[in-house]
Design an enzyme around this catalytic site. Structure first.
Site, PDB file in Angstrom:
ATOM      1  N   GLU A   1       0.824  -1.217   0.000  1.00 24.07           N
ATOM      2  CA  GLU A   1       0.000   0.000   0.000  1.00 24.07           C
ATOM      3  C   GLU A   1       0.852   1.258   0.000  1.00 24.07           C
ATOM      4  OE1 GLU A   1      -2.969   0.169   3.111  1.00 24.07           O
ATOM      5  OE2 GLU A   1      -4.412  -0.889   1.870  1.00 24.07           O
TER       6      GLU A   1
ATOM      7  N   HIS B   1       8.270 -26.783  -1.688  1.00 21.81           N
ATOM      8  CA  HIS B   1       7.643 -27.889  -2.408  1.00 21.81           C
ATOM      9  C   HIS B   1       6.476 -27.400  -3.253  1.00 21.81           C
ATOM     10  CE1 HIS B   1      10.046 -30.947  -0.244  1.00 21.81           C
ATOM     11  NE2 HIS B   1      10.155 -29.935   0.602  1.00 21.81           N
TER      12      HIS B   1
ATOM     13  N   LYS C   1     -14.073   0.036  -3.741  1.00 23.04           N
ATOM     14  CA  LYS C   1     -15.165   0.429  -2.841  1.00 23.04           C
ATOM     15  C   LYS C   1     -16.270   1.119  -3.640  1.00 23.04           C
ATOM     16  CE  LYS C   1     -12.311   1.213   1.244  1.00 23.04           C
ATOM     17  NZ  LYS C   1     -11.743   2.230   2.114  1.00 23.04           N
TER      18      LYS C   1
HETATM   19  O1  PA5 Z   1      -3.224   1.406   5.814  1.00 28.03           O
HETATM   20  C1  PA5 Z   1      -4.375   1.780   5.757  1.00 28.03           C
HETATM   21  O2  PA5 Z   1      -4.696   2.931   6.089  1.00 28.03           O
HETATM   22  C2  PA5 Z   1      -5.518   0.874   5.331  1.00 28.03           C
HETATM   23  O3  PA5 Z   1      -5.074  -0.339   4.849  1.00 28.03           O
HETATM   24  C3  PA5 Z   1      -6.446   0.622   6.502  1.00 28.03           C
HETATM   25  O4  PA5 Z   1      -5.736   0.035   7.549  1.00 28.03           O
HETATM   26  C4  PA5 Z   1      -7.639  -0.270   6.141  1.00 28.03           C
HETATM   27  O5  PA5 Z   1      -8.243   0.158   4.963  1.00 28.03           O
HETATM   28  C5  PA5 Z   1      -8.665  -0.253   7.275  1.00 28.03           C
HETATM   29  O6  PA5 Z   1      -9.105   1.046   7.490  1.00 28.03           O
HETATM   30  P1  PA5 Z   1      -9.878   1.510   8.789  1.00 28.03           P
HETATM   31  O7  PA5 Z   1      -9.018   1.259   9.954  1.00 28.03           O
HETATM   32  O8  PA5 Z   1     -10.147   2.959   8.556  1.00 28.03           O
HETATM   33  O9  PA5 Z   1     -11.146   0.702   8.871  1.00 28.03           O
END
Ligand code: PA5
Length: 447
Positions: A289, A310, A424
């Site tokens: 990310e 394996h 989303k």
């Molecule tokens: O790194 C990030 O910000 C995202 O991956 C969030 O952790 C993930 O989308 C979950 O978001 P939230 O904690 O707002 O529900």
């Protein structure tokens, strides 16, 4: 202080030491940009000094909440969250837990997760299990608006209220969310849940050392002080005053950027201890990310060796030569298991008699590293002296710091995730969420 270590000798057939050390000046600037908050995404840099800023009162508070929940004799603690609101706790708890704790009748609660997927069968089966267990839960969402945990919590909230009654249910639910915004904050306030705040300037994937991770780790019975101390020591040893030659976060950022430049586009996190499976999942989120954007970024993948030798071993040895590996190794395991001698020796294993199982594992590791390097796959080695809270704390902060440095070196903002919104929007359009009417029309026309 003993430290985890980084060794990139086995990349030097592929990139030169001069080229790696050539990043020193740029990484010093990037490190200063992180500490002085002058780089991209500078409103999300609260994690940089987070370990040294966690107070005694905060730690005592998490421990007190954990104890209050344990005192209810809970068998299960359910953590409702996704992405950064789930992976850090899962990674640490799995790394430190007995692999068979739940079958051995441990006196510590089993940590289970919900809202990290939308599997209907998973939710059904979890709810069936919880009917038979004493439990409590944490609902965690930084934004407070994420669909997966909101959906799971809607179901689990009703269940826990049905089981214990409203008042007792409230004492068994902890919310961890933003200070002000989001539906979860409103819900927590109106229901009167014990609530912890995720600092505004700490993004989800950098939040394991906040109550997001620390609460569940404490409920599981692990030493959050040692975990934080490890992170504190790593924060200090990767600071702006530490030269490149001694700064393992800068070195890791440099070597992986140089490998990327040389065409190695996929980094595989390798472990030889199954307890580290979810640590690699946490690492994949952190790096995927943070770096995968603007058409750039190393693709983070992971394997569990020797199991995956394996399956994936063939590809790694002889497939596309775009890979490098980062091997996580634990110098000494906690337990001592030796290979027994056998008079008949029908399995021909007497040559191993008296050796520790870990010695066999270590030779598998060394042999694989040599084979993969010979096959064109550079290897980076990261060694933990032991698998415990302290070294995991070091490792967590090391990877976070290196990720920020590496993302800046790549030229991206490592602290946003604009690409996560695309699915989303389509999901909401397909589900006909109010406010998405135009998008619904558009996407339905494409079906
Ligand atoms: O790194 C990030 O910000 C995202 O991956 C969030 O952790 C993930 O989308 C979950 O978001 P939230 O904690 O707002 O529900």
């Amino acid at each position: 202080m003993e430290k985890i270590s980084l060794n990139f000798e086995k990349t030097l057939d592929f990139v030169s030491k001069e080229a790696v050390f050539g990043y020193a000046e740029e990484l010093q600037k990037n490190n200063e940009a992180l500490h002085n908050k002058t780089g991209k995404g500078n409103d999300f840099l609260g994690w940089v000094n987070l370990p040294t800023s966690i107070s005694e009162a905060e730690l005592a508070d998490y421990e007190a909440t954990a104890k209050a929940l344990q005192d209810k004799k809970i068998e299960v603690f359910v953590v409702v969250g996704i992405g950064g609101s789930y992976l850090g706790a899962k990674a640490v708890v799995d790394a430190l837990s007995d692999s068979f704790a739940q079958l051995k009748g441990s006196d510590k609660p089993l940590i289970l997760f919900a809202g990290q997927n939308i599997g209907e069968d998973y939710l059904y089966e979890l709810r069936e299990l919880l009917k038979t267990k004493e439990y409590a839960m944490a609902v965690i969402s930084k934004s407070g608006t994420t669909t997966e945990p909101a959906l799971a919590f809607r179901l689990l909230k009703q269940d826990i209220e049905d089981k214990y009654g409203k008042e007792e249910a409230v004492s068994r639910i902890v919310a961890v969310t933003d200070a002000e915004r989001g539906a979860l904050k409103q819900l927590a306030t109106s229901e009167g849940y014990k609530t912890y705040v995720i600092p505004d300037d700490v993004g989800g994937r950098y939040s394991v050392l906040t109550p997001v991770g620390l609460l569940a780790i404490a409920v599981a019975g692990f030493d959050i002080r040692a975990l934080v101390q490890g992170a504190v020591d790593m924060e200090k040893s990767t600071g702006v005053d530490v030269p490149f030659e001694e700064n393992m976060a800068s070195q890791y950022a440099a070597v992986r950027n140089e490998l990327y430049k040389s065409g190695k586009m996929i980094e595989i996190m390798v472990n030889y201890n199954p307890k580290l499976h979810f640590f690699a999942e946490w690492w994949k989120q952190l790096y995927g990310e943070s770096e995968g954007k603007e058409g750039k970024g190393i693709f983070p993948a992971s394997v569990d060796f020797t199991s995956d030798l394996h399956s994936m071993g063939q590809y790694i040895q002889e497939g596309e030569r775009k890979l490098f590996e980062t091997v996580l190794t634990i110098a000494s395991p906690d337990r001592d298991v030796r290979v027994p001698s056998d008079e008949a020796n029908l399995d021909s294993l007497n040559y191993l008699a008296g050796k520790r199982v870990d010695e066999v594992n270590k030779m598998a590791e060394l042999g694989t590293m040599i084979a993969h390097v010979d096959g064109g796959v550079p290897n980076i080695l990261i060694e933990l002296p032991k698998m415990n809270e302290y070294y995991l704390g070091q490792l967590i902060y090391f990877f976070e710091k290196a990720c920020g440095l590496s993302g800046y070196t790549l030229g991206v903002n490592p602290f946003d995730q604009p690409g996560v919104e695309a699915y989303k929007k389509n999901m909401f359009a397909l589900l006909e969420k109010p406010g998405f009417e135009e998008a619904t029309k558009e996407i339905k026309a494409r079906l």
